[in-house]
Write an enzyme that holds these catalytic residues in place. Structure first.
Site, PDB file in Angstrom:
ATOM      1  N   ASP A   8       9.530 -21.144 -25.139  1.00 17.55           N
ATOM      2  CA  ASP A   8      10.378 -22.285 -25.482  1.00 17.55           C
ATOM      3  C   ASP A   8       9.570 -23.308 -26.260  1.00 17.55           C
ATOM      4  O   ASP A   8       8.474 -22.999 -26.754  1.00 17.55           O
ATOM      5  CB  ASP A   8      10.964 -22.903 -24.213  1.00 17.55           C
ATOM      6  CG  ASP A   8      12.399 -23.331 -24.386  1.00 17.55           C
ATOM      7  OD1 ASP A   8      12.670 -24.201 -25.244  1.00 17.55           O
ATOM      8  OD2 ASP A   8      13.284 -22.799 -23.679  1.00 17.55           O
ATOM      9  N   HIS A  40      13.034 -29.104 -24.257  1.00 20.12           N
ATOM     10  CA  HIS A  40      13.886 -28.032 -23.764  1.00 20.12           C
ATOM     11  C   HIS A  40      13.156 -27.104 -22.788  1.00 20.12           C
ATOM     12  O   HIS A  40      13.721 -26.653 -21.791  1.00 20.12           O
ATOM     13  CB  HIS A  40      14.420 -27.246 -24.972  1.00 20.12           C
ATOM     14  CG  HIS A  40      15.533 -26.309 -24.658  1.00 20.12           C
ATOM     15  ND1 HIS A  40      15.336 -24.966 -24.415  1.00 20.12           N
ATOM     16  CD2 HIS A  40      16.873 -26.520 -24.556  1.00 20.12           C
ATOM     17  CE1 HIS A  40      16.499 -24.381 -24.194  1.00 20.12           C
ATOM     18  NE2 HIS A  40      17.455 -25.294 -24.272  1.00 20.12           N
ATOM     19  N   SER A  43      21.488 -21.881 -22.267  1.00 21.18           N
ATOM     20  CA  SER A  43      20.069 -22.125 -21.984  1.00 21.18           C
ATOM     21  C   SER A  43      19.838 -22.200 -20.488  1.00 21.18           C
ATOM     22  O   SER A  43      18.919 -21.588 -19.940  1.00 21.18           O
ATOM     23  CB  SER A  43      19.609 -23.433 -22.631  1.00 21.18           C
ATOM     24  OG  SER A  43      19.566 -23.333 -24.026  1.00 21.18           O
TER      25      SER A  43
END
Length: 528
Positions: A230, A270, A457
């Protein structure tokens, strides 16, 4: 229609509801192997899914569609290795199964003559099998034990008639997290309300994670390592501190996987949010992950998909001991074909990682409400044959209105969506000062948690944490075996018509991930 039966138990009346879709099967003595084979055959044909064992009975969930359910019951009736099939009951909306074992504890009122006793036993086809202090045990040959007891209790000559019931226990060594927002984690255990609110919540619309913790007797193993590919990771975060090993930034070729360009207020957070959903630490403050004891292997990839770097990332996971690889992202382009270099690296990871056991590789389906593989769209990463693609469902057990779809979807998992709730997880801590002197948060919010995460996600990261729980139960489980377990234990949601004859839905895959059923199936594989 659900049938409710009122039974007197221990001086009070309990209402038990017969499940429409659950049945309990008991194998013939000495026929456990053939029983397993027959149940496997039923699962493979989409006629039922195992939901764990209770008191020696295999609990099986039948299809939702009435026609398929009737066909499934016919299949069960033809099983030669099954000794007994019995209905499953619930005492509340928690859906914990209660299985009647077939025996009934009885006693008669003082002064009842033996002839009357014999007549009552004959009327209900009951056979006395054992005498006990204060009463005796009978076995019925016809009626459901609960129905028999309901009728027996209406007879004035009967003092006690109680069915023997078996139900899962709650291990005393499990202490549920006391993190402040644990009750907000509906995706782990949805009780249909939170802080008095019922809007947007449906009891049971979850991933059965808390139930899986009870089945494991722990919150998972700290030997399991979740590789998370990520952007930036805040490894000093209270929920992630001390969990990471062998972190590497493939953009900067350095072990520091923290945010980049903080002075400009980067939204490089994220990875922190996904890590919290998958493996956030327990008792660290506000949130907790699906596998709180698992370790993480953060791999920062930056803001672009670089095929050379991506191939190196998957090889890094293969070579450095990841057990699961989570990729909660996808390409921006509508059509993204992948080359041989990346494809082979993913295959090596799936087939050669963990000393040849293989590493399950998870990709998020994406959040555009489009197909991942049609005339105008193609996500080559999600279409890879060795990948598990995860779509998302809501806190109402409905399809998330933004989730992508397609024949490649393997399963769905609870996350945000129209009409439902979002996901609370970890957020990058700290602040920065902009050019005019305004102090701004480094992450999504000014706190150390983010209450509005979601999309595929989050659902993908949730499945990564669940894979860690399954591998905690069966560390030698192969990646292909784990994929098969996720498939056959997935919980059907949505309209029955959404699933084609092979049991697959373009929106839900094979169903919503069921952590408890997957853990039970993994444990069963150890003795198979």
């Amino acid at each position: 229609m659900v049938k409710h039966i009122d039974i007197k138990l221990g001086g009070s009346t309990a209402t038990l509801s017969r499940s429409d879709v659950l049945v309990a099967l008991k194998p013939e003595p000495g026929h456990s192997r053939s029983f397993e084979a027959e149940v496997n055959s039923i699962e493979l044909r989409g006629r039922g899914a195992r939901r764990g064992t209770v008191g020696g009975y295999q609990v099986v969930e039948l299809p939702i569609a009435p026609t398929k359910r009737r066909a499934a019951r016919e299949d069960l009736g033809r099983m030669v290795s099954m000794q007994r099939q019995i209905a499953v009951y619930h005492t509340s909306e928690d859906n914990v199964p209660f299985v009647p074992t077939g025996t009934i504890y009885m006693s008669f009122r003082e002064g009842t003559d033996q002839a009357s006793v014999n007549l009552i036993l004959q009327e209900h086809s009951l056979v006395v099998v054992k005498a006990e202090r204060g009463g005796f045990i009978t076995v019925g040959t016809r009626a459901d034990p609960l129905e028999a007891c309901s009728m027996l209790q209406s007879n004035p000559a009967v003092e006690v008639a109680e069915p023997d019931l078996v139900t899962p226990k709650q291990p005393a060594n499990i202490l549920l997290p006391e993190d402040r927002l644990f009750g907000r984690h509906w995706h782990l255990n949805n009780i249909g309300k939170h802080d008095g609110q019922t809007t947007g919540l449906k009891a049971g619309a979850d991933a059965r994670v808390v139930e899986a913790w009870y089945a494991l007797g722990s919150l998972g193993s700290d030997s399991v390592v979740i590789g998370i590919v990520d952007d930036g990771f805040d490894l000093s975060h209270p929920y992630l501190r001390g969990k990471a090993l062998l972190s590497w930034d493939f953009e900067r070729n350095a072990p520091d996987v923290g945010q980049s360009d903080l002075a400009a207020g980067s939204r490089d957070w994220h990875g922190t949010a996904c890590a919290g959903v998958a493996a956030g630490r327990v008792d660290a403050g506000d949130i907790v992950g699906a596998a709180p004891h698992a370790r993480i292997m953060p791999a920062r990839m930056g803001s672009d998909i670089d095929s050379e770097k991506l191939a190196r990332i998957f090889d890094y996971m293969t070579d450095n001991g990841a057990w699961v690889v989570n990729c909660s992202w996808g390409p921006k382009a509508a059509r993204y074909p992948i080359g041989r270099r990346v494809s082979d690296a993913i295959s090596r990871c799936f087939r050669e990682g963990r000393g040849g056991l293989g590493i399950p590789v998870l990709f998020a389906a994406g959040n555009r409400n489009t197909s991942i593989n049609d005339e105008t769209n193609f996500n080559g990463l999600a279409a890879h044959p060795d990948v598990v693609v995860v779509s998302s469902s809501t806190s109402l057990d409905q399809r998330s209105d933004t989730s992508n779809y397609g024949s490649e979807i393997w399963l769905c998992a609870p996350s945000s969506g129209g009409g439902g709730w979002t996901i609370a997880t970890s957020d990058v801590t700290g602040s920065w000062t902009d050019a005019v002197g305004t102090v701004r948060p480094r992450g999504h919010s000014s706190s150390d948690h983010h209450e509005y995460f979601g999309g595929t996600s989050s659902s993908c990261a949730l499945v990564a944490g669940i894979c860690a729980l399954v591998l905690s139960a069966a560390p030698r489980l192969g990646a292909s075996e784990l994929r098969a377990i996720l498939q056959r234990t997935a919980r059907r949601i949505g309209d029955a018509g959404a699933y084609v004859p092979d049991g697959h839905s373009i929106h839900f895959g094979f169903g919503c991930v069921d952590a408890a059923a997957a853990v039970a199936a993994a444990r069963a594989s150890l003795t198979g």
